[in-house]
Design an enzyme around this catalytic site. Sequence first.
Site, PDB file in Angstrom:
ATOM      1  N   CYS A 151      29.255 -61.144 -38.279  1.00 53.51           N
ATOM      2  CA  CYS A 151      29.501 -60.726 -36.901  1.00 53.51           C
ATOM      3  C   CYS A 151      30.743 -61.428 -36.373  1.00 53.51           C
ATOM      4  CB  CYS A 151      28.307 -61.057 -36.022  1.00 53.51           C
ATOM      5  SG  CYS A 151      28.639 -60.742 -34.277  1.00 53.51           S
ATOM      6  N   ARG A 206      29.875 -50.268 -43.412  1.00 55.60           N
ATOM      7  CA  ARG A 206      30.130 -50.359 -41.977  1.00 55.60           C
ATOM      8  C   ARG A 206      30.092 -51.822 -41.503  1.00 55.60           C
ATOM      9  NH1 ARG A 206      28.122 -52.456 -37.410  1.00 55.60           N
ATOM     10  NH2 ARG A 206      26.003 -51.890 -38.046  1.00 55.60           N
ATOM     11  N   ASP A 207      28.924 -52.415 -41.462  1.00 57.87           N
ATOM     12  CA  ASP A 207      28.786 -53.784 -40.961  1.00 57.87           C
ATOM     13  C   ASP A 207      29.535 -54.773 -41.848  1.00 57.87           C
ATOM     14  OD1 ASP A 207      27.907 -55.871 -39.391  1.00 57.87           O
ATOM     15  OD2 ASP A 207      25.874 -55.904 -40.182  1.00 57.87           O
ATOM     16  N   ASN A 234      25.844 -60.867 -44.060  1.00 56.83           N
ATOM     17  CA  ASN A 234      24.535 -60.247 -44.109  1.00 56.83           C
ATOM     18  C   ASN A 234      23.806 -60.680 -45.373  1.00 56.83           C
ATOM     19  OD1 ASN A 234      24.450 -58.068 -41.958  1.00 56.83           O
ATOM     20  ND2 ASN A 234      26.440 -57.648 -42.887  1.00 56.83           N
ATOM     21  N   HIS A 261      20.744 -62.302 -41.313  1.00 55.73           N
ATOM     22  CA  HIS A 261      21.995 -62.880 -41.805  1.00 55.73           C
ATOM     23  C   HIS A 261      21.701 -64.196 -42.514  1.00 55.73           C
ATOM     24  CE1 HIS A 261      25.328 -60.610 -39.466  1.00 55.73           C
ATOM     25  NE2 HIS A 261      24.383 -59.795 -39.857  1.00 55.73           N
ATOM     26  N   HIS A 289      17.009 -57.045 -40.075  1.00 55.37           N
ATOM     27  CA  HIS A 289      18.432 -57.206 -40.392  1.00 55.37           C
ATOM     28  C   HIS A 289      18.760 -58.695 -40.272  1.00 55.37           C
ATOM     29  CE1 HIS A 289      22.669 -55.432 -40.089  1.00 55.37           C
ATOM     30  NE2 HIS A 289      22.852 -56.709 -39.872  1.00 55.37           N
TER      31      HIS A 289
END
Lengths: 315, 315
Positions: free
Chosen positions: A254, A26-27, A263, A223, A221
């Site tokens: 992002c 997803r991300d 990530n 990065h 979470h």
Amino acid sequence: MTGELPMRVPDAGLPARVRIHEVGPRDGLQNEKTIVPVAVKAEFIHRLADAGLTTVEATSFVHPAWVPQLADAAELMPLLEDLGDRAVRLPVLVPNERGLDRALSLGVREIAVFASATESFAQANLNRTVDETLTMFEPVVSRALRAEVPVRGYLSMCFGDPWEGPVPAAQVVRVVLRLLDLGCEEISLGDTIGVATPGQVTALLGALGEAGVPPGRLAVHFHDTYGQALSNTLTALRHGVTTVDASAGGLGGCPFAKSATGNLATEDLLWMLQGLGIDTGVDLRRLVATSDWLASHLGRPSPSRTVRALSHKES
Amino acid sequence: MTGELPMRVPDAGLPARVRIHEVGPRDGLQNEKTIVPVAVKAEFIHRLADAGLTTVEATSFVHPAWVPQLADAAELMPLLEDLGDRAVRLPVLVPNERGLDRALSLGVREIAVFASATESFAQANLNRTVDETLTMFEPVVSRALRAEVPVRGYLSMCFGDPWEGPVPAAQVVRVVLRLLDLGCEEISLGDTIGVATPGQVTALLGALGEAGVPPGRLAVHFHDTYGQALSNTLTALRHGVTTVDASAGGLGGCPFAKSATGNLATEDLLWMLQGLGIDTGVDLRRLVATSDWLASHLGRPSPSRTVRALSHKES
């Protein structure tokens, strides 16, 4: 090689087990230029589950025009039905009630909503104030809970914001408490632009603890924009967090934050956890093979250092 | 950007000040394919000093046939004389007495020798047993000390070895004690193939402490092969180490270890230290500009994530 690496040497003050919340499909894919065919996505998620990942965020039910990379969510979910039977958790992101309706109609058993700790990012990402986004999520969360679908709350910009600079911990605590009040089961604290350092992680987790939020309700979470993701994760583990978001092969980032890169790579995280003797249930070699396979579909090498090092060795 | 990033938030149990031992011009350039002209090297080292680095390992007096990238050591040193006057420490690597003679004749005020914790790497690198290398270093160190030239001892393969796998702490302690007995002022513990994780760092520093070695006599030198360098450095800082080796822009690696990639990038380290409010005296922006400038001479982008993120922002 006569001995297995990394050498397993536990360190004091760390959890015995960590749950990795895999966000690559997803991300990760959401932020790749290449649009991956639905069959490849389904195979990717099956391979991640076969490598031992028990939570794989599968896709997003946002409007297809916003995120064309994930426009095939409705086609993807039926291809993953066998994984639900194997007790693999497959949460999906939903932005609003329409997304929730689509997800529920496809039998989704777990969802996530996506909030912001800063006004600037709430405006940039959702064109609303922080409080307006929370109001928008209220019926989404309550209807999901009535359907016995647990909800994760993502919170972006918990440490720094590209427009506002450093983000005060009190501002983050306020939104975390609101998301928990709405009924979110877990809050994922996002360092969306990758600027955090360990003292800031300690301070935020301390402030959340003082506000009565136990670390078991939190995930982190991070990065890797400035190479800080793993040090920050280690710091969070020392403060009792046991759920860590990571992206296979370091996929994604992002799209709204100018300098954001990927990530934290699941493989780089796993190398550290395996060395520390922390159980995750994930097989590093199978995961590396999966990221390598996906990289060939994306037409570029993985940004994960562990994937590169281990692929190099085996080739 | 309304606020400065990273946000400064100290964390408990960390030192107030860290000395960065910059290894880019030696350990970095030694492992780059491109041979950099001597005038560029001199400018590089001046720029590093101008950015606030107080210790810059300048070059190596090994036989030019072994390391053609550093064959110009004798031409380089006279170009750096003004830095000595500015109290910038400019150690050089010397492998043997002949190297020492050359270094001393050029007015070098500080040297380093390069040992191995494992027999396999001692053979591969110096074609000798570990004890034979120590015997070879004995007159080098004693003659340097008589000339009032302090000696740093590098110790490779302190955590894992590509042929032998995990390296027991006791084996490392033995060689550290021997190097200190020879008269080395400081020992740099090298994770040459980048496999260490934080528990192993804690265990080795604990074993060295039990053997009577104070952390002030130690430096750490981590490689980022598996993305672990910064977490391991953070762990070492928690155990009292205050000298950290790093390479501007993440230059270099180890040419003999198959999977080795770059050293810890000085900029990624600085981002963390600056966020933690740990004083180094180094200006991150000037350092990033230097690494960018050198990358243009090498014809490839810096592997440092911080360099990439900050260059992107400023371009």
